[in-house]
Design a protein around this motif. Structure first.
Motif, PDB file in Angstrom:
ATOM      1  N   PRO A  33       0.730  -1.196   0.029  1.00  0.00           N
ATOM      2  CA  PRO A  33       0.045  -0.054   0.003  1.00  0.00           C
ATOM      3  C   PRO A  33       0.788   1.257  -0.170  1.00  0.00           C
ATOM      4  O   PRO A  33       1.901   1.291   0.469  1.00  0.00           O
ATOM      5  CB  PRO A  33      -0.716  -0.061   1.214  1.00  0.00           C
ATOM      6  CG  PRO A  33      -0.035  -0.863   2.158  1.00  0.00           C
ATOM      7  CD  PRO A  33       0.763  -1.868   1.134  1.00  0.00           C
ATOM      8  N   ASP A  37      -1.742   5.680   2.663  1.00  0.00           N
ATOM      9  CA  ASP A  37      -2.741   4.625   3.127  1.00  0.00           C
ATOM     10  C   ASP A  37      -2.335   4.191   4.171  1.00  0.00           C
ATOM     11  O   ASP A  37      -2.948   4.010   5.302  1.00  0.00           O
ATOM     12  CB  ASP A  37      -2.956   3.697   2.157  1.00  0.00           C
ATOM     13  CG  ASP A  37      -3.634   4.364   0.814  1.00  0.00           C
ATOM     14  OD1 ASP A  37      -4.084   5.281   0.817  1.00  0.00           O
ATOM     15  OD2 ASP A  37      -3.360   3.622  -0.311  1.00  0.00           O
ATOM     16  N   GLN A  40      -2.740   6.756   7.101  1.00  0.00           N
ATOM     17  CA  GLN A  40      -4.175   7.002   7.396  1.00  0.00           C
ATOM     18  C   GLN A  40      -4.810   5.828   8.258  1.00  0.00           C
ATOM     19  O   GLN A  40      -5.443   6.085   9.280  1.00  0.00           O
ATOM     20  CB  GLN A  40      -5.098   7.182   6.158  1.00  0.00           C
ATOM     21  CG  GLN A  40      -6.514   7.275   6.408  1.00  0.00           C
ATOM     22  CD  GLN A  40      -7.383   7.510   5.135  1.00  0.00           C
ATOM     23  OE1 GLN A  40      -6.947   7.124   3.956  1.00  0.00           O
ATOM     24  NE2 GLN A  40      -8.502   7.902   4.991  1.00  0.00           N
TER      25      GLN A  40
END
Length: 113
Positions: A33, A37, A40
């Motif tokens: 990823p 991401d 987050q």
């Protein structure tokens, strides 16, 4: 190159990638990823009261800790104890539900509250 193709190429003696293995960081950059991401998800975990202990160099795993109650609340699942062949196991009984929970493939260990 797709992951399956890369994995086949490192085992193919005729491939320029034969035994050319990626470091965890390289693997994450190519197949994991995006760092944004992961950031987050780490932020979301912290917001749920979890402690983020470690992010793998590949960005493919995040080690975090918290209580069973936090896991049940954050991922909308229930954690139960099971006895299988005389051994006690602790696991979720349903797939985690949440926008971030959809990224969770599983939890490896639970400590009893």
């Amino acid at each position: 190159m797709l992951l399956g193709q890369y994995l086949a190429s490192v085992e193919d003696k005729n491939s320029p990638n034969f035994h050319h293995f990626l470091t965890p960081k390289q693997f994450g950059q190519q197949y994991g990823p995006a760092s944004e991401d992961v950031a987050q998800i780490v932020s979301w975990l912290n917001g749920q009261g979890f402690s983020v202990n470690k992010v793998a160099k590949s960005n493919m795993a995040i080690e975090f800790s918290g209580s069973v109650n936090q896991v049940e609340t954050a991922f909308h699942t229930q954690i139960h104890r099971f006895v299988i062949n005389g051994q006690e196991h602790v696991a979720n009984v349903s797939k985690p539900e949440d926008s971030v929970g959809a990224c969770v493939s599983g939890c490896r260990r639970f400590a009893a509250e």
